[in-house]
Write an enzyme that holds these catalytic residues in place. Structure first.
Site, short mmCIF file in Angstrom:
data_model
loop_
_atom_site.label_atom_id
_atom_site.label_comp_id
_atom_site.label_asym_id
_atom_site.label_seq_id
_atom_site.Cartn_x
_atom_site.Cartn_y
_atom_site.Cartn_z
CB THR A 1 -17.86 -7.32 12.15
OG1 THR A 1 -18.51 -6.15 11.66
CG2 THR A 1 -18.78 -8.02 13.14
CB CYS B 1 -18.82 1.92 7.35
SG CYS B 1 -17.02 2.00 7.24
NE ARG C 1 -4.61 0.12 1.38
CZ ARG C 1 -5.74 0.07 2.04
NH1 ARG C 1 -5.74 0.02 3.34
NH2 ARG C 1 -6.88 0.04 1.41
CB ALA D 1 -19.75 9.26 1.35
CG PHE E 1 -27.54 -0.41 3.75
CD1 PHE E 1 -26.57 -1.17 4.39
CD2 PHE E 1 -28.80 -0.29 4.35
CE1 PHE E 1 -26.83 -1.80 5.60
CE2 PHE E 1 -29.07 -0.93 5.55
CZ PHE E 1 -28.09 -1.69 6.18
P1 NAD Z 1 -8.58 0.44 5.47
O1 NAD Z 1 -8.62 -1.00 5.76
O2 NAD Z 1 -8.70 0.94 4.07
O3 NAD Z 1 -7.19 1.05 6.05
C1 NAD Z 1 -6.65 0.77 7.32
C2 NAD Z 1 -5.12 0.67 7.21
O4 NAD Z 1 -4.55 0.58 8.52
C3 NAD Z 1 -4.64 -0.57 6.44
O5 NAD Z 1 -3.88 -0.17 5.32
C4 NAD Z 1 -3.80 -1.34 7.47
O6 NAD Z 1 -2.66 -1.96 6.91
C5 NAD Z 1 -3.37 -0.21 8.41
N1 NAD Z 1 -2.96 -0.68 9.75
C6 NAD Z 1 -3.60 -1.54 10.57
N2 NAD Z 1 -2.92 -1.68 11.73
C7 NAD Z 1 -1.81 -0.89 11.63
C8 NAD Z 1 -0.72 -0.61 12.50
N3 NAD Z 1 -0.64 -1.16 13.72
N4 NAD Z 1 0.26 0.21 12.08
C9 NAD Z 1 0.19 0.79 10.84
N5 NAD Z 1 -0.84 0.57 9.98
C10 NAD Z 1 -1.82 -0.26 10.37
O7 NAD Z 1 -9.69 1.11 6.38
P2 NAD Z 1 -10.47 2.50 6.12
O8 NAD Z 1 -11.58 2.28 5.13
O9 NAD Z 1 -9.47 3.58 5.89
O10 NAD Z 1 -11.17 2.70 7.54
C11 NAD Z 1 -10.42 3.05 8.67
C12 NAD Z 1 -11.41 3.42 9.77
O11 NAD Z 1 -12.19 4.56 9.36
C13 NAD Z 1 -12.41 2.33 10.12
O12 NAD Z 1 -12.66 2.39 11.51
C14 NAD Z 1 -13.68 2.74 9.36
O13 NAD Z 1 -14.85 2.30 10.02
C15 NAD Z 1 -13.60 4.25 9.43
N6 NAD Z 1 -14.27 4.97 8.32
C16 NAD Z 1 -14.18 4.50 7.04
C17 NAD Z 1 -14.78 5.23 6.00
C18 NAD Z 1 -14.72 4.75 4.55
O14 NAD Z 1 -15.37 5.35 3.71
N7 NAD Z 1 -13.95 3.74 4.22
C19 NAD Z 1 -15.43 6.44 6.28
C20 NAD Z 1 -15.47 6.90 7.60
C21 NAD Z 1 -14.87 6.15 8.61
C1 UGA Z 2 -21.21 6.10 4.39
C2 UGA Z 2 -21.66 7.45 4.97
O1 UGA Z 2 -22.43 8.14 3.98
C3 UGA Z 2 -20.45 8.30 5.38
O2 UGA Z 2 -20.90 9.52 6.01
C4 UGA Z 2 -19.59 7.52 6.37
O3 UGA Z 2 -18.44 8.27 6.73
C5 UGA Z 2 -19.16 6.21 5.74
O4 UGA Z 2 -20.37 5.46 5.35
C6 UGA Z 2 -18.38 5.34 6.67
O5 UGA Z 2 -18.43 5.51 7.88
O6 UGA Z 2 -17.74 4.45 6.10
P1 UGA Z 2 -20.35 5.23 2.02
O7 UGA Z 2 -20.67 3.88 2.57
O8 UGA Z 2 -19.02 5.47 1.42
O9 UGA Z 2 -20.51 6.35 3.18
O10 UGA Z 2 -21.44 5.61 0.90
P2 UGA Z 2 -22.98 6.08 0.93
O11 UGA Z 2 -23.15 7.12 -0.07
O12 UGA Z 2 -23.43 6.39 2.31
O13 UGA Z 2 -23.76 4.78 0.41
C7 UGA Z 2 -23.90 3.62 1.18
C8 UGA Z 2 -24.88 2.66 0.51
O14 UGA Z 2 -26.21 3.15 0.57
C9 UGA Z 2 -24.60 2.41 -0.98
O15 UGA Z 2 -24.79 1.06 -1.28
C10 UGA Z 2 -25.63 3.27 -1.68
O16 UGA Z 2 -25.96 2.82 -2.98
C11 UGA Z 2 -26.80 3.14 -0.74
N1 UGA Z 2 -27.78 4.26 -0.85
C12 UGA Z 2 -27.40 5.52 -0.52
C13 UGA Z 2 -29.09 3.98 -1.26
O17 UGA Z 2 -29.45 2.83 -1.55
N2 UGA Z 2 -29.98 5.02 -1.33
C14 UGA Z 2 -29.64 6.29 -1.01
O18 UGA Z 2 -30.53 7.19 -1.09
C15 UGA Z 2 -28.32 6.55 -0.59
#
Ligand code: NAD
Ligand code: UGA
Length: 464
Positions: free
Chosen positions: A95, A280, A40, A172, A276
């Site tokens: 989870t 997350c 990565r 998002a 959905f």
């Molecule tokens: P991700 O899996 O894409 O990235 C996490 C990274 O952390 C990985 O690359 C992993 O190798 C690294 N990692 C783990 N343990 C480590 C350590 N000890 N030292 C260094 N690196 C380490 O996850 P993500 O999608 O970025 O999500 C991260 C958090 O943010 C989660 O809690 C998720 O719920 C939250 N979140 C995600 C989104 C989203 O859209 N993906 C949006 C809001 C919040």
């Molecule tokens: C969602 C939240 O929107 C973010 O605010 C949050 O930070 C993020 O989760 C997270 O914690 O990971 P994301 O999952 O990236 O973001 O995308 P969304 O746009 O929320 O869509 C989620 C799902 O709901 C998709 O499958 C989308 O197609 C569906 N959706 C969304 C519907 O079916 N109808 C809608 O009106 C909106």
């Protein structure tokens, strides 16, 4: 505290884009993103920007501007923690798959490891910021791991001290850069006003002050889970109404429009779809369910669990409709799947409804041809594993025309804009009659599909 050096542990979908925007807006702060995943990090450092590990519109331009100046990606976890004044923990929190709370609670292994690394390597005073989505009271766990390092007797540790803040991320996928540049709000939870001020001062460089909210640390942690639960709840709610529309002659688009005009309800997140997906929503709701059960609130747990149950039910409901309309049997029938990503403008398939619906159709004996503008075959292979699904029963094709050739039906599952202007007259000629179009995203032109002599089922449309 004047922050000059930031370390972000975790360079994934959140850590990478969030630190990129922070670096763009704070040229005087050195920002180091560290990750244990070498591949990565190599991708973040690749000269070829198409290799960046996260695709988000606008991200590559920011990386080009800041990388090597005040934004750095490396695997040097120890070294970068040592020199940081502020450390973000942005690691994965999936989870749990085994042990107590399996299937519901978050696995905090990666967060705990990060806290231990901070405890071991940090020097002087450090502000530790929870960026990952975490169960309520995780800050307590982090604080106690950090505190344990303060008791050590080595001279190095003598002046070690910490503040822990919660600063959840609301971006998002697909709109991450815009969400980070123009957030609805930035949330900071904590109990030391000085530490909060240090983080606030960073965001203030580009976020209006009124949008930066301060709460106690537990409210901040819970607000993140609650925001995702409410968003997912709206989708499950409108999807139940879609089913009722199909039985009554109502149209869910019209119902959404009508209720969305009520300013108390609002018009966003009212599009009925195939259910959905994404990494997350399900994980965070199940975490909320676990917390409610843990704190002896089974009614609260049941309420939120239903949001997830309805989502499963809704996905299977769509599969059952397809089977019923195709005369109750899919055995040997070819079906074209349009869209595999969990939403448009991303190549992410995590928890995509397409996975569940494709599995249902394959189990009924269908042969699938799949098309998605951004998702590659190797990703789909992981979602439809060889052990459970014969790879000869599905294939991925690079055009809609090839995908629908000799099919009995097309199922639209992702709202890619390309799918809204398809030439149904031409496509109809390639399909086996009577052919069906199942539009789970309300994206096709209804008149064009019907005029092409095709049968149409559209989500929540009882008027067809
Ligand atoms: P991700 O899996 O894409 O990235 C996490 C990274 O952390 C990985 O690359 C992993 O190798 C690294 N990692 C783990 N343990 C480590 C350590 N000890 N030292 C260094 N690196 C380490 O996850 P993500 O999608 O970025 O999500 C991260 C958090 O943010 C989660 O809690 C998720 O719920 C939250 N979140 C995600 C989104 C989203 O859209 N993906 C949006 C809001 C919040
Ligand atoms: C969602 C939240 O929107 C973010 O605010 C949050 O930070 C993020 O989760 C997270 O914690 O990971 P994301 O999952 O990236 O973001 O995308 P969304 O746009 O929320 O869509 C989620 C799902 O709901 C998709 O499958 C989308 O197609 C569906 N959706 C969304 C519907 O079916 N109808 C809608 O009106 C909106």
């Amino acid at each position: 505290m004047d922050i000059r050096n930031i370390c972000c542990i975790g360079g994934g979908y959140v850590g990478g884009p969030t630190m990129a925007v922070m670096a763009l807006k704070c040229p005087d702060i050195q920002i180091n993103v560290v990750d244990i995943n070498k591949e990565r990090i190599n991708n973040w450092n690749d000269k070829d920007l198409s290799k960046l590990p996260v695709y988000e519109p606008g991200l590559a331009e920011i990386i080009m501007k800041c990388r090597g100046k005040n934004l750095h990606f490396s695997t040097k976890v120890r070294e970068m923690i040592e020199i940081a004044d502020m450390i973000f923990i942005s690691v994965n929190t999936p989870t749990k798959t085994k042990g107590i709370g399996a299937g519901k609670a978050s696995d905090l292994k990666w967060v705990e490891n990060s806290a231990r690394e901070v405890a071991t390597f940090s020097k002087g005073h450090s502000i530790v910021v929870e960026k990952s989505t975490l169960p309520v009271r995780t800050a307590e766990v982090i604080q106690s791991i950090l505190n344990s390092s303060q008791n050590q007797t080595k001279p190095d540790y003598e002046n070690k001290s910490f503040d822990v803040l919660s600063n959840p991320e609301f971006l998002a996928e697909g709109t991450a850069i815009d969400d980070l540049l123009n957030p609805d709000r930035v949330l900071i939870g904590g109990d030391n006003p000085e530490a909060i001020k240090s983080l606030r001062n960073i965001y203030k460089r580009w976020v209006p002050d009124r949008k930066i909210l301060e709460t106690n640390i537990w409210s901040s942690e819970l607000a993140k889970l609650t925001a995702n639960a409410f968003l997912a709840q709206r989708i499950s709610s409108i999807n139940t109404i879609a089913a009722l529309c199909e039985s009554t002659g109502a149209d869910v688009r019209e119902v959404s429009r009508a209720i969305g005009k009520d300013s108390r309800i609002g018009s966003k997140f009212l599009d009925s779809g195939p259910g959905f997906g994404g990494s997350c929503f399900k994980k965070d709701i199940l975490n909320l369910v676990y917390l409610a059960e843990y704190f002896g609130l089974p009614e609260v747990a049941n309420f939120w669990n239903n949001v997830v149950s309805i989502n499963y039910w809704h996905q299977h409901r769509i599969s059952k409709i397809i089977i019923k309309k195709l005369f109750g049997s899919l055995s040997g029938k070819k079906i074209g799947i349009l869209g595999f990503a969990f939403k448009a403008n991303t190549n992410d398939t995590r928890e995509s409804s397409a996975i569940q619906i494709c599995k249902d159709l394959l189990e009924e004996g269908a042969l699938l041809t799949i098309h998605d503008p951004k998702v590659e075959k190797n990703k789909i292979s992981k979602d439809l594993p060889e052990e459970s699904f014969d790879p000869n029963t599905w294939d991925v094709l690079d055009s809609v025309e090839k995908t629908l050739k000799n099919t009995h039906a097309a199922v639209l599952l992702t709202e890619w804009s390309d799918y809204s202007n398809l030439d149904w007259d031409n496509l109809a000629k390639k399909m086996v009659k009577p052919a069906w179009i199942f539009d789970a995203r309300s994206i096709v032109d209804k008149t064009k599909v019907l005029d092409a002599g095709l049968n149409l089922w559209r989500i929540g449309d009882g008027s067809i």
